[in-house]
Structures are given as C-alpha cells and as structure tokens.
Design a protein around this motif. Structure first.
Motif, PDB file in Angstrom:
ATOM      1  N   VAL A 144       0.868  -1.174   0.000  1.00 39.54           N
ATOM      2  CA  VAL A 144       0.000   0.000   0.000  1.00 39.54           C
ATOM      3  C   VAL A 144       0.904   1.222   0.000  1.00 39.54           C
ATOM      4  O   VAL A 144       1.476   1.584   1.012  1.00 39.54           O
ATOM      5  CB  VAL A 144      -0.916   0.030   1.244  1.00 39.54           C
ATOM      6  CG1 VAL A 144      -1.830   1.242   1.184  1.00 39.54           C
ATOM      7  CG2 VAL A 144      -1.721  -1.240   1.380  1.00 39.54           C
ATOM      8  N   PHE A 145       1.021   1.838  -1.164  1.00 40.19           N
ATOM      9  CA  PHE A 145       1.962   2.954  -1.278  1.00 40.19           C
ATOM     10  C   PHE A 145       1.452   4.214  -0.587  1.00 40.19           C
ATOM     11  O   PHE A 145       2.165   4.841   0.173  1.00 40.19           O
ATOM     12  CB  PHE A 145       2.287   3.227  -2.749  1.00 40.19           C
ATOM     13  CG  PHE A 145       3.531   4.032  -2.920  1.00 40.19           C
ATOM     14  CD1 PHE A 145       4.772   3.424  -2.874  1.00 40.19           C
ATOM     15  CD2 PHE A 145       3.474   5.404  -3.091  1.00 40.19           C
ATOM     16  CE1 PHE A 145       5.943   4.164  -3.003  1.00 40.19           C
ATOM     17  CE2 PHE A 145       4.626   6.164  -3.222  1.00 40.19           C
ATOM     18  CZ  PHE A 145       5.866   5.536  -3.184  1.00 40.19           C
ATOM     19  N   GLU A 146       0.215   4.595  -0.870  1.00 38.61           N
ATOM     20  CA  GLU A 146      -0.367   5.799  -0.256  1.00 38.61           C
ATOM     21  C   GLU A 146      -0.983   5.422   1.076  1.00 38.61           C
ATOM     22  O   GLU A 146      -1.979   4.701   1.131  1.00 38.61           O
ATOM     23  CB  GLU A 146      -1.427   6.414  -1.168  1.00 38.61           C
ATOM     24  CG  GLU A 146      -0.867   7.011  -2.440  1.00 38.61           C
ATOM     25  CD  GLU A 146      -0.016   8.241  -2.179  1.00 38.61           C
ATOM     26  OE1 GLU A 146      -0.292   8.994  -1.223  1.00 38.61           O
ATOM     27  OE2 GLU A 146       0.933   8.446  -2.953  1.00 38.61           O
ATOM     28  N   ARG A 147      -0.396   5.907   2.158  1.00 44.11           N
ATOM     29  CA  ARG A 147      -0.869   5.588   3.506  1.00 44.11           C
ATOM     30  C   ARG A 147      -0.996   6.865   4.317  1.00 44.11           C
ATOM     31  O   ARG A 147      -0.152   7.745   4.217  1.00 44.11           O
ATOM     32  CB  ARG A 147       0.126   4.654   4.196  1.00 44.11           C
ATOM     33  CG  ARG A 147       0.380   3.382   3.446  1.00 44.11           C
ATOM     34  CD  ARG A 147       1.528   2.587   4.063  1.00 44.11           C
ATOM     35  NE  ARG A 147       1.196   2.187   5.431  1.00 44.11           N
ATOM     36  CZ  ARG A 147       2.095   2.086   6.413  1.00 44.11           C
ATOM     37  NH1 ARG A 147       3.364   2.345   6.203  1.00 44.11           N
ATOM     38  NH2 ARG A 147       1.717   1.708   7.619  1.00 44.11           N
ATOM     39  N   MET A 148      -2.054   6.932   5.132  1.00 44.99           N
ATOM     40  CA  MET A 148      -2.253   8.085   6.005  1.00 44.99           C
ATOM     41  C   MET A 148      -2.867   7.607   7.321  1.00 44.99           C
ATOM     42  O   MET A 148      -3.598   6.620   7.357  1.00 44.99           O
ATOM     43  CB  MET A 148      -3.181   9.106   5.366  1.00 44.99           C
ATOM     44  CG  MET A 148      -2.632   9.747   4.103  1.00 44.99           C
ATOM     45  SD  MET A 148      -3.716  11.033   3.443  1.00 44.99           S
ATOM     46  CE  MET A 148      -5.193  10.121   3.080  1.00 44.99           C
ATOM     47  N   SER A 149      -2.555   8.339   8.368  1.00 49.06           N
ATOM     48  CA  SER A 149      -3.194   8.090   9.656  1.00 49.06           C
ATOM     49  C   SER A 149      -3.692   9.428  10.194  1.00 49.06           C
ATOM     50  O   SER A 149      -3.353  10.487   9.668  1.00 49.06           O
ATOM     51  CB  SER A 149      -2.228   7.420  10.640  1.00 49.06           C
ATOM     52  OG  SER A 149      -1.125   8.258  10.893  1.00 49.06           O
ATOM     53  N   GLY A 150      -4.494   9.343  11.221  1.00 46.12           N
ATOM     54  CA  GLY A 150      -5.060  10.562  11.780  1.00 46.12           C
ATOM     55  C   GLY A 150      -4.963  10.593  13.291  1.00 46.12           C
ATOM     56  O   GLY A 150      -4.772   9.557  13.937  1.00 46.12           O
ATOM     57  N   ASP A 151      -5.098  11.775  13.832  1.00 44.49           N
ATOM     58  CA  ASP A 151      -5.095  11.979  15.267  1.00 44.49           C
ATOM     59  C   ASP A 151      -6.214  12.960  15.594  1.00 44.49           C
ATOM     60  O   ASP A 151      -6.257  14.057  15.030  1.00 44.49           O
ATOM     61  CB  ASP A 151      -3.737  12.541  15.714  1.00 44.49           C
ATOM     62  CG  ASP A 151      -3.613  12.631  17.213  1.00 44.49           C
ATOM     63  OD1 ASP A 151      -3.772  11.588  17.887  1.00 44.49           O
ATOM     64  OD2 ASP A 151      -3.355  13.729  17.731  1.00 44.49           O
ATOM     65  N   VAL A 152      -7.120  12.548  16.453  1.00 45.49           N
ATOM     66  CA  VAL A 152      -8.195  13.440  16.879  1.00 45.49           C
ATOM     67  C   VAL A 152      -7.611  14.409  17.901  1.00 45.49           C
ATOM     68  O   VAL A 152      -6.946  14.003  18.852  1.00 45.49           O
ATOM     69  CB  VAL A 152      -9.368  12.657  17.508  1.00 45.49           C
ATOM     70  CG1 VAL A 152     -10.445  13.614  17.998  1.00 45.49           C
ATOM     71  CG2 VAL A 152      -9.942  11.671  16.508  1.00 45.49           C
ATOM     72  N   GLN A 153      -7.853  15.689  17.681  1.00 43.70           N
ATOM     73  CA  GLN A 153      -7.305  16.716  18.550  1.00 43.70           C
ATOM     74  C   GLN A 153      -8.395  17.736  18.880  1.00 43.70           C
ATOM     75  O   GLN A 153      -9.285  17.997  18.073  1.00 43.70           O
ATOM     76  CB  GLN A 153      -6.137  17.435  17.869  1.00 43.70           C
ATOM     77  CG  GLN A 153      -4.995  16.513  17.516  1.00 43.70           C
ATOM     78  CD  GLN A 153      -3.868  17.224  16.780  1.00 43.70           C
ATOM     79  OE1 GLN A 153      -3.969  18.382  16.397  1.00 43.70           O
ATOM     80  NE2 GLN A 153      -2.775  16.509  16.573  1.00 43.70           N
ATOM     81  N   CYS A 154      -8.279  18.299  20.051  1.00 47.01           N
ATOM     82  CA  CYS A 154      -9.098  19.451  20.442  1.00 47.01           C
ATOM     83  C   CYS A 154     -10.602  19.219  20.320  1.00 47.01           C
ATOM     84  O   CYS A 154     -11.332  20.067  19.809  1.00 47.01           O
ATOM     85  CB  CYS A 154      -8.697  20.689  19.637  1.00 47.01           C
ATOM     86  SG  CYS A 154      -6.981  21.137  19.835  1.00 47.01           S
ATOM     87  N   ALA A 198     -12.684  10.129   8.791  1.00 45.10           N
ATOM     88  CA  ALA A 198     -11.414   9.405   8.645  1.00 45.10           C
ATOM     89  C   ALA A 198     -11.578   8.202   7.719  1.00 45.10           C
ATOM     90  O   ALA A 198     -10.717   7.933   6.871  1.00 45.10           O
ATOM     91  CB  ALA A 198     -10.909   8.950  10.019  1.00 45.10           C
ATOM     92  N   ARG A 199     -12.686   7.485   7.855  1.00 44.40           N
ATOM     93  CA  ARG A 199     -12.951   6.351   6.948  1.00 44.40           C
ATOM     94  C   ARG A 199     -13.090   6.845   5.510  1.00 44.40           C
ATOM     95  O   ARG A 199     -12.528   6.258   4.582  1.00 44.40           O
ATOM     96  CB  ARG A 199     -14.208   5.599   7.381  1.00 44.40           C
ATOM     97  CG  ARG A 199     -13.974   4.617   8.507  1.00 44.40           C
ATOM     98  CD  ARG A 199     -15.191   3.738   8.761  1.00 44.40           C
ATOM     99  NE  ARG A 199     -16.323   4.473   9.314  1.00 44.40           N
ATOM    100  CZ  ARG A 199     -16.460   4.795  10.594  1.00 44.40           C
ATOM    101  NH1 ARG A 199     -15.554   4.438  11.468  1.00 44.40           N
ATOM    102  NH2 ARG A 199     -17.518   5.459  11.000  1.00 44.40           N
ATOM    103  N   ASP A 200     -13.829   7.923   5.318  1.00 43.59           N
ATOM    104  CA  ASP A 200     -14.011   8.480   3.966  1.00 43.59           C
ATOM    105  C   ASP A 200     -12.675   8.897   3.348  1.00 43.59           C
ATOM    106  O   ASP A 200     -12.496   8.806   2.136  1.00 43.59           O
ATOM    107  CB  ASP A 200     -14.946   9.688   3.995  1.00 43.59           C
ATOM    108  CG  ASP A 200     -16.390   9.310   4.296  1.00 43.59           C
ATOM    109  OD1 ASP A 200     -16.737   8.110   4.247  1.00 43.59           O
ATOM    110  OD2 ASP A 200     -17.179  10.237   4.615  1.00 43.59           O
ATOM    111  N   LEU A 201     -11.750   9.364   4.177  1.00 44.04           N
ATOM    112  CA  LEU A 201     -10.432   9.785   3.693  1.00 44.04           C
ATOM    113  C   LEU A 201      -9.475   8.608   3.502  1.00 44.04           C
ATOM    114  O   LEU A 201      -8.372   8.789   3.005  1.00 44.04           O
ATOM    115  CB  LEU A 201      -9.811  10.790   4.672  1.00 44.04           C
ATOM    116  CG  LEU A 201     -10.505  12.143   4.758  1.00 44.04           C
ATOM    117  CD1 LEU A 201      -9.986  12.936   5.950  1.00 44.04           C
ATOM    118  CD2 LEU A 201     -10.320  12.919   3.456  1.00 44.04           C
ATOM    119  N   GLY A 202      -9.886   7.409   3.918  1.00 39.28           N
ATOM    120  CA  GLY A 202      -9.056   6.225   3.757  1.00 39.28           C
ATOM    121  C   GLY A 202      -7.921   6.115   4.761  1.00 39.28           C
ATOM    122  O   GLY A 202      -6.904   5.470   4.483  1.00 39.28           O
ATOM    123  N   LEU A 203      -8.078   6.717   5.928  1.00 42.59           N
ATOM    124  CA  LEU A 203      -7.018   6.648   6.928  1.00 42.59           C
ATOM    125  C   LEU A 203      -6.908   5.227   7.488  1.00 42.59           C
ATOM    126  O   LEU A 203      -7.905   4.543   7.662  1.00 42.59           O
ATOM    127  CB  LEU A 203      -7.270   7.638   8.064  1.00 42.59           C
ATOM    128  CG  LEU A 203      -7.443   9.107   7.668  1.00 42.59           C
ATOM    129  CD1 LEU A 203      -7.500   9.979   8.915  1.00 42.59           C
ATOM    130  CD2 LEU A 203      -6.350   9.575   6.740  1.00 42.59           C
TER     131      LEU A 203
END
Length: 158
Positions: free
Chosen positions: A82-92, A116-121
């Motif tokens: 999986v070349f394009e990978r992203m993660s997220g962090d909930v803040q504030c 986050a699901r829609d963005l593919g994280l």
C-alpha cells in the motif's frame, strides 16, 4: 438533538472555532496569555494555512458552533503493498460546557471517525482527557500496547 449537525467547518466559522479553543484553554488552565481578540485572527490564519493537514469538524445548532473536533492527518511511509498511507489523530474535541452530558461529544467522535474512513485513513489515535476516555472507548478506541509516546516538549498546551 435533531437540530444539531456535525460537518466540516466552513471558512466563515473559523473565528467561532478559535473562540471555542480559547474558552477551552481558559476553562482548563485559567486566563490564557493572549487576549481573545489577539488569538482569534492568529488562529484563523493558522487554520487556513494548515487545512491540508488539520481539518476541523464542527457541531452546529441553528448556525451557532457549539462544538469542534480536529482531525490531524499525517502521511505515512509507503509500504510495498500500500503505497499511499495516512493516519489521523483526533485533537481538540470540545463541546461548550452548557451543552455537555447529552451525548454530543460522542456524536462529534462518530463524525470524525466517519470522516477518517471516507479519507481512507489506516488508523486514528487520540490523546484524551481523563473525563473523555470512556466516550472514546464507547466509540471504538482501544488501548494499544504498541502505541507509545515520549514527552519531548516543554509546552503548556492542552
């Protein structure tokens, strides 16, 4: 709760979001070092500059912003599968005090996770206050033995 909507913040709402952030710091730590009048324009400028990496979800009732949650998005190192990978962090994540204890924070958490699901994280993390741990747990967040953190800064931020 039918008249409450969670959606991405609109540009004209960033000043209201800045006010929520200022109020939150005041609530937790006392009067901030800057005035609200100084903070709002700086925050709005920051939010506009950071919109590719930090996205704001607002909770709105009758065109009034009553809550917010930020999703900080980080590109991850490519993987051969999986070349394009992203993660997220909930803040504030913040809901006005007079609106609390009615499940609205959970509604914000659900909206951010759907985004986050829609963005593919791949994953979403959160550094929560003690008060909110149970809310995040109810919405799928779990303690991980592999997620570690090191405090490296000297800041007083919340």
């Amino acid at each position: 709760m039918d008249d409450i909507v969670c959606r991405p913040a609109r540009p004209h709402e960033l000043a209201a979001v800045a006010e929520l952030r200022w109020r939150w710091v005041q609530e937790l730590y006392g009067t901030p070092d800057t005035t609200l009048e100084e903070f709002v324009p700086r925050f709005v400028a920051w939010a506009r500059e950071a919109e590719s990496s930090h996205r704001c979800m607002v909770m709105v009732r009758d065109d009034v912003v009553i809550g917010m949650a930020w999703l900080a998005i980080t590109r991850r190192v490519p993987h051969p599968r999986v070349f394009e990978r992203m993660s997220g962090d909930v803040q504030c994540t913040y809901v006005l005090p007079e609106e609390r204890d009615r499940g609205l924070g959970g509604k914000l958490i659900e909206a951010v996770l759907a985004w986050a699901r829609d963005l593919g994280l791949e994953r979403v993390t959160v550094h929560s206050s003690h008060r909110a741990v149970s809310a995040y747990s109810r919405h799928g967040f779990k303690v991980s033995s592999r997620l570690l953190q090191a405090e490296v800064g000297q800041g007083r931020a919340g």
